[in-house]
Design a protein around this motif. Structure first.
Motif, PDB file in Angstrom:
ATOM      1  N   THR A 131     -84.280  50.508  12.761  1.00  0.00           N
ATOM      2  CA  THR A 131     -84.447  49.089  12.610  1.00  0.00           C
ATOM      3  C   THR A 131     -85.610  48.607  12.903  1.00  0.00           C
ATOM      4  N   PRO A 132     -86.072  47.411  12.537  1.00  0.00           N
ATOM      5  CA  PRO A 132     -87.252  46.776  13.246  1.00  0.00           C
ATOM      6  C   PRO A 132     -87.114  46.443  14.719  1.00  0.00           C
ATOM      7  N   GLY A 133     -85.987  46.054  15.089  1.00  0.00           N
ATOM      8  CA  GLY A 133     -85.808  46.122  16.768  1.00  0.00           C
ATOM      9  C   GLY A 133     -85.809  47.386  17.418  1.00  0.00           C
ATOM     10  N   LYS A 134     -85.365  48.352  16.721  1.00  0.00           N
ATOM     11  CA  LYS A 134     -85.340  49.846  17.437  1.00  0.00           C
ATOM     12  C   LYS A 134     -86.649  50.211  17.536  1.00  0.00           C
ATOM     13  N   ASP A 188     -82.892  42.512  16.555  1.00  0.00           N
ATOM     14  CA  ASP A 188     -82.481  42.674  14.910  1.00  0.00           C
ATOM     15  C   ASP A 188     -81.605  41.441  14.514  1.00  0.00           C
ATOM     16  N   TRP A 189     -80.660  40.953  15.682  1.00  0.00           N
ATOM     17  CA  TRP A 189     -79.874  39.761  15.324  1.00  0.00           C
ATOM     18  C   TRP A 189     -80.563  38.619  15.390  1.00  0.00           C
ATOM     19  N   ARG A 220     -71.929  53.918  10.355  1.00  0.00           N
ATOM     20  CA  ARG A 220     -72.388  53.476  11.706  1.00  0.00           C
ATOM     21  C   ARG A 220     -72.500  51.961  11.821  1.00  0.00           C
ATOM     22  N   THR A 221     -73.472  51.366  10.679  1.00  0.00           N
ATOM     23  CA  THR A 221     -73.590  50.101  10.660  1.00  0.00           C
ATOM     24  C   THR A 221     -72.503  49.057  10.449  1.00  0.00           C
ATOM     25  N   LEU A 279     -79.524  45.040   6.645  1.00  0.00           N
ATOM     26  CA  LEU A 279     -80.880  45.463   7.375  1.00  0.00           C
ATOM     27  C   LEU A 279     -80.547  47.108   8.168  1.00  0.00           C
ATOM     28  N   GLY A 280     -79.337  47.062   8.672  1.00  0.00           N
ATOM     29  CA  GLY A 280     -78.874  48.211   9.406  1.00  0.00           C
ATOM     30  C   GLY A 280     -78.624  49.557   8.667  1.00  0.00           C
TER      31      GLY A 280
END
Length: 155
Positions: free
Chosen positions: A97-100, A55-56, A123-124, A86-87
């Motif tokens: 997220t896309p990474g998750k 994500d980063w 949370r984000t 995004l988050g």
């Protein structure tokens, strides 16, 4: 207890010393009513860090290529803003997220199962501060998850 056991317990930490003394902590997520393994179990730190890195990296790439002129402090600031947006948007709507999603993870609320946008925003924001994410409880949840009453589980 001899000196080697005392030093070994100090090096391995208080949890290992307590387990050697016979204390049963159970598995991660047992107190939350989650399974020990498989879908719905607590996400392991390696997967969580991998998803965070994806994500980063995505946010830095977008900031570098589309917004900022070259790589510098402005690129990092834009990347952090993009990471927040995004988050907050993706976790608040679809739960990941896309990474998750790439690593097979999902964020769920403890009582309802779905994360509402306000919880995702909290949370984000705490995740962007970074310090709350570095403080974990015995279930492996970061302080940002505890305050938002969420948990990151495997899909």
């Amino acid at each position: 207890m001899d000196k080697r056991q005392a030093i070994g317990s100090w090096l391995s930490g208080p949890r290992a010393a307590a387990e050697n003394a016979g204390v049963d902590f159970g598995y991660r997520g047992q107190q939350l009513g989650l399974p020990e393994e498989g879908p719905g179990s607590i996400a392991r730190p390696g997967r969580r860090l991998g998803a965070l890195a994806v994500d980063w990296g995505l946010c830095v790439l977008i900031a570098y290529g589309l917004i900022a002129d070259g790589y510098g402090q402005a690129t990092s600031n834009w990347a952090l803003l993009l990471f927040f947006v995004l988050g907050a948007l993706t976790v608040g709507t679809v739960g990941f997220t896309p990474g998750k999603r790439l690593f097979g993870l999902r964020v769920v609320a403890l009582e309802s199962g779905t994360v509402n946008p306000l919880r995702a925003l909290l949370r984000t924001a705490l995740l962007c501060v970074a310090i709350p994410a570095l403080i974990w409880d015995r279930d492996g949840r970061g302080l940002h998850d505890r305050l938002a009453q969420t948990v990151e589980v495997r899909i």
